[in-house]
Scaffold this motif. Structure first.
Motif, PDB file in Angstrom:
ATOM      1  N   ALA A   1       4.854   0.764   0.848  1.00  0.00           N
ATOM      2  CA  ALA A   1       6.043   1.266   1.536  1.00  0.00           C
ATOM      3  C   ALA A   1       6.676   0.178   2.396  1.00  0.00           C
ATOM      4  N   PHE A   2       5.881  -0.793   2.828  1.00  0.00           N
ATOM      5  CA  PHE A   2       6.427  -1.925   3.578  1.00  0.00           C
ATOM      6  C   PHE A   2       7.015  -2.977   2.645  1.00  0.00           C
ATOM      7  N   ALA A   3       6.263  -3.301   1.587  1.00  0.00           N
ATOM      8  CA  ALA A   3       6.556  -4.503   0.811  1.00  0.00           C
ATOM      9  C   ALA A   3       7.916  -4.472   0.140  1.00  0.00           C
ATOM     10  N   GLY A   4       8.456  -3.286  -0.132  1.00  0.00           N
ATOM     11  CA  GLY A   4       9.701  -3.196  -0.873  1.00  0.00           C
ATOM     12  C   GLY A   4      10.957  -3.236  -0.042  1.00  0.00           C
ATOM     13  N   ASP A   5      10.858  -3.373   1.289  1.00  0.00           N
ATOM     14  CA  ASP A   5      12.083  -3.466   2.092  1.00  0.00           C
ATOM     15  C   ASP A   5      11.890  -4.440   3.248  1.00  0.00           C
ATOM     16  N   ASP A   6      12.892  -4.522   4.112  1.00  0.00           N
ATOM     17  CA  ASP A   6      12.878  -5.530   5.172  1.00  0.00           C
ATOM     18  C   ASP A   6      11.756  -5.323   6.184  1.00  0.00           C
ATOM     19  N   ARG A   7      11.238  -4.115   6.310  1.00  0.00           N
ATOM     20  CA  ARG A   7      10.116  -3.903   7.222  1.00  0.00           C
ATOM     21  C   ARG A   7       8.907  -4.716   6.776  1.00  0.00           C
ATOM     22  N   GLY A   8       8.832  -4.990   5.477  1.00  0.00           N
ATOM     23  CA  GLY A   8       7.725  -5.787   4.983  1.00  0.00           C
ATOM     24  C   GLY A   8       7.772  -7.219   5.478  1.00  0.00           C
ATOM     25  N   TRP A   9       8.948  -7.852   5.384  1.00  0.00           N
ATOM     26  CA  TRP A   9       9.073  -9.206   5.904  1.00  0.00           C
ATOM     27  C   TRP A   9       8.841  -9.230   7.419  1.00  0.00           C
ATOM     28  N   HIS A  10       9.349  -8.218   8.097  1.00  0.00           N
ATOM     29  CA  HIS A  10       9.129  -8.124   9.538  1.00  0.00           C
ATOM     30  C   HIS A  10       7.637  -8.040   9.841  1.00  0.00           C
ATOM     31  N   LEU A  11       6.925  -7.194   9.101  1.00  0.00           N
ATOM     32  CA  LEU A  11       5.480  -7.057   9.301  1.00  0.00           C
ATOM     33  C   LEU A  11       4.772  -8.390   9.076  1.00  0.00           C
ATOM     34  N   LEU A  12       5.052  -9.055   7.955  1.00  0.00           N
ATOM     35  CA  LEU A  12       4.392 -10.335   7.663  1.00  0.00           C
ATOM     36  C   LEU A  12       4.663 -11.359   8.759  1.00  0.00           C
ATOM     37  N   ALA A  13       5.917 -11.424   9.219  1.00  0.00           N
ATOM     38  CA  ALA A  13       6.267 -12.401  10.249  1.00  0.00           C
ATOM     39  C   ALA A  13       5.514 -12.121  11.552  1.00  0.00           C
ATOM     40  N   VAL A  14       5.407 -10.847  11.926  1.00  0.00           N
ATOM     41  CA  VAL A  14       4.662 -10.481  13.139  1.00  0.00           C
ATOM     42  C   VAL A  14       3.181 -10.819  12.983  1.00  0.00           C
TER      43      VAL A  14
END
Length: 709
Positions: A162-175
């Protein structure tokens, strides 16, 4: 492996409670196979259907590693995409941790100030949170993030797909990269997911800058991975497709069938949830509702009541798709179709958990497009096909957001040292132009070679301690709806205007009930209401799904129109409606390629390729396509003077010069942090999200048949 042997790697105290408290004779296959690699510190993606034991497969070995390694302080983070899932997991993880003398804490947007202060004084061993709240802790002046997170050893990302397919995924990885640098050591990453089409890619994505440097594996015992010698027969399950023609008829069917059972009904919009819920209540059905615009307490009451009831229905958007426990379900009903096969797998996985029962789902199509999408999705499901999870391309706005957040976190950052915080994570390799723009526009100041938050960032994002900076989406404005002091939910402000409502009192439909508007506080964005027993309420929210159907799903619609049925039971109404749809589109589909039709000056290219592909084709074939039309899943409108000769001339070599879709100013407003990007880079970022280059190349390589009506 024996039942006893399967527990050998667990800490003895944990193994004792698994057998004696939970009453398990042993571990499930996923839980057994995850033990050695997770205890050994490997990264992993654990795949299993809904209710497949993924939480325990991650928690048990990590609790064992925690005890063996003497981890102290906040040492395990458990990240979820939604707060409700965290709330739901809390008591279960508290039980498991409690057996080991360990504690669990919760930190998200609904956790009050007093509870946060208690957590900072007595820090838990396991912290449940969202990415946004995790970043909020990193940038908060009230949290000593270096002290709080110094002991983090592992991170579990639940519903990682659910994260990996949208911008929340990049945000999560960066954090997570920033957190890893604070810890000063590699942090083990474990993702939990339902079946996805590309699990190895998902693992590589989750590892971030550690991909190729750290050991990792996909663990999916008994899961039929897409493309891996999938069985020829359809997946197990009792699935039926019906055509009902309207929401009111859907309510009649739901009310008439399966009396005495607990039913979960999924709709594709909040508006549909409200109208169906109200229609069921009129028919005397005990009905509860759940969607994102209902107040948190309202949703919790509904979900708790539903979990404890028996003969009832809960109507929901995708908010109940993820792993929130709503009790022992008998039936799942799907109105129209979800957007992806992955969503359908989550939803049907809610059923069949009791011994002797099967997974089941009844599809109720409201119209022809809904029927065709449902039939198409079920054809893909029948082939064991699941969408690959693809990260959103070119997330430049996330780079801008992260640079600003890092300046808040550290107060000042070396102008040449900032890339070290993301350790080569791919998007941040292209950050220099964005840093230059942030400096030019005053979002960031520079002093003595150090970068710090500038006045423009404070002006745009500084409200409530930069709270706006920790979320990567722009939500449309909504008014809080109050009955007395009780919050019911949030409504579209357009519904509060007399122009929208027409003559007479203003009525809202919210939480499945009609309300009369008594007063609107336009300045504070609040609306006060009283119950309206005579009905007449209206519900409407602005749709955030502008992507349309995917290439694969729209191609499957084409298969259905060419005569292929899904491998499920079809009611007589569904068979009849499919027959009518095939007859109506008989000239729009061709087995050997695409079709161009001309009817009274209306020229259409029936691509059956999905909205993104059609947007890309429209940008590429500017000499053929009517520039004024809106993109559609199934066709593009062409210029009236297009003929086969001109068609062939313009298409010649087009596959080698694919163009990205044009982006309007209004569309850019929906991309958060657009102002922190140079205008041309913001436009390119959004254009890349609207494009399907491979789909466009495929269409341009197919033969085209011209039909004159």
């Amino acid at each position: 492996m024996t039942a006893t042997g399967s527990l050998d790697l667990l800490h003895p105290t944990l193994a004792h409670h698994v057998v004696n408290t939970l009453g398990w004779p042993g571990l499930r296959p996923l839980q057994r196979e995850a033990l050695a690699p997770l205890v050994g510190g490997e990264d992993a993606v654990l795949l299993a259907p809904t209710a497949g034991g993924k939480t325990e497969a991650a928690a048990f070995p990590l609790l064992s590693a925690m005890a063996a390694g003497g981890w102290t302080g906040v040492s395990l983070l458990y990240v979820c995409p939604i707060k409700a899932l965290l709330n739901n997991l809390l008591p279960r993880l508290q039980s498991y941790a409690g057996w080991m003398g360990r504690s669990v804490g919760l930190w998200h947007g609904d956790v009050g100030t007093a509870a946060r202060r208690r957590l900072l004084r007595r820090r838990p061993d396991i912290l449940l949170t969202t990415p946004e709240s995790l970043e909020g802790m990193l940038v908060s002046t009230k949290v000593d993030h270096r002290d709080v997170f110094a002991g983090v050893r592992a991170i579990v990302v639940d519903e990682v797909h659910a994260f990996a397919g949208d911008d929340r995924g990049w945000h999560l990885l960066a954090v997570l990269e920033r957190l890893t640098r604070i810890c000063g050591r590699p942090v083990q990453r474990v993702g939990l997911s339902a079946t996805v089409g590309n699990p190895d890619d998902l693992l590589t994505w989750l590892q971030g800058s550690g991909a190729g440097k750290r050991p990792g594996r996909v663990i999916a015992p008994g899961v039929s991975l897409p493309g891996a010698n999938s069985p020829a027969e359809p997946p197990p399950g009792d699935v039926e497709l019906d055509y009902v023609g309207s929401l009111d008829n859907a309510a009649k069917v739901v009310a008439a069938l399966h009396a005495g059972e607990k039913r979960l009904v999924f709709c594709d919009s909040r508006q549909a949830v409200e109208h169906l819920g109200a229609a069921l209540r009129v028919r005397g059905v005990t009905t509860f509702l759940s969607h994102a615009s209902l107040a948190v307490d309202e949703r919790r009451r509904a979900e708790q009541a539903f979990a404890e009831a028996r003969d009832c229905v809960i109507v929901s958007t995708s908010t109940l798709e993820l792993g929130i426990d709503v009790g022992d379900l008998d039936r799942v009903v799907q109105v129209n179709a979800p957007g992806t096969v992955a969503s359908f797998l989550q939803r049907i996985g809610r059923t069949g958990r009791r011994s002797g029962t099967r997974r089941n789902c009844l599809f109720l199509a409201l119209d022809e497009p809904g029927l065709l999408r449902a039939a198409a999705l079920l054809r893909l499901w029948g082939r064991h096909w699941v969408e690959p999870v693809v990260p959103t391309p070119e997330p430049r706005h996330i780079i801008a957001q992260q640079l600003l957040a890092l300046c808040l976190q550290e107060s000042q950052v070396g102008e040449h040292l900032w890339p070290e915080w993301w350790d080569g994570l791919e998007p941040f390799e292209h950050g220099e132009p964005i840093v230059a723009h942030l400096l030019r526009e005053g979002f960031v100041d520079r002093d003595g070679g150090m970068l710090m938050i500038g006045p423009e960032a404070e002006r745009r994002f500084g409200w409530r301690h930069f709270m706006e900076l920790t979320t990567v989406f722009t939500a449309p404005p909504e008014f809080t709806v109050l009955h007395g002091r009780t919050e019911i939910g949030r409504a579209n402000p357009a519904l509060l205007s007399s122009r929208e409502q027409g003559e007479g009192p203003r009525r809202l439909l919210l939480a499945g009930r009609s309300w009369a508007v008594t007063w609107v506080d336009w300045k504070r964005q609040k609306c006060f209401v009283e119950p309206a027993d005579d009905g007449g309420g209206k519900a409407r929210w602005d749709s955030t799904d502008r992507a349309g159907s995917s290439f694969a799903l729209t191609r499957a619609v084409r298969e259905v129109l060419l005569g292929a049925d899904p491998p499920v039971r079809l009611t007589r109404r569904a068979v009849k409606a499919l027959g009518k749809a095939r007859e109506r589109h008989i000239e729009h589909v061709h087995a050997d390629g695409s079709v161009v039709t001309r009817t009274s000056g209306d020229v259409r290219w029936w691509t059956w390729a999905g909205t993104r592909t059609n947007l890309t084709l429209r940008a590429t074939l500017t000499g053929l396509v009517d520039p004024a039309q809106q993109a559609h899943d199934s066709y593009l409108r062409l210029r009236e003077d297009v003929d086969p000769a001109r068609w062939a001339a313009v298409r010649e070599g087009a596959a080698d010069r694919i163009a990205l879709p044009e982006v309007s100013e209004k569309a850019l407003e929906g991309l958060k942090f657009t102002a922190a990007l140079p205008s041309h880079l913001a436009a390119r970022t959004l254009a890349a999200r609207l494009a399907d280059v491979e789909g466009a190349r495929r269409l341009l390589g197919e033969p085209t048949r011209f039909v004159v009506g």
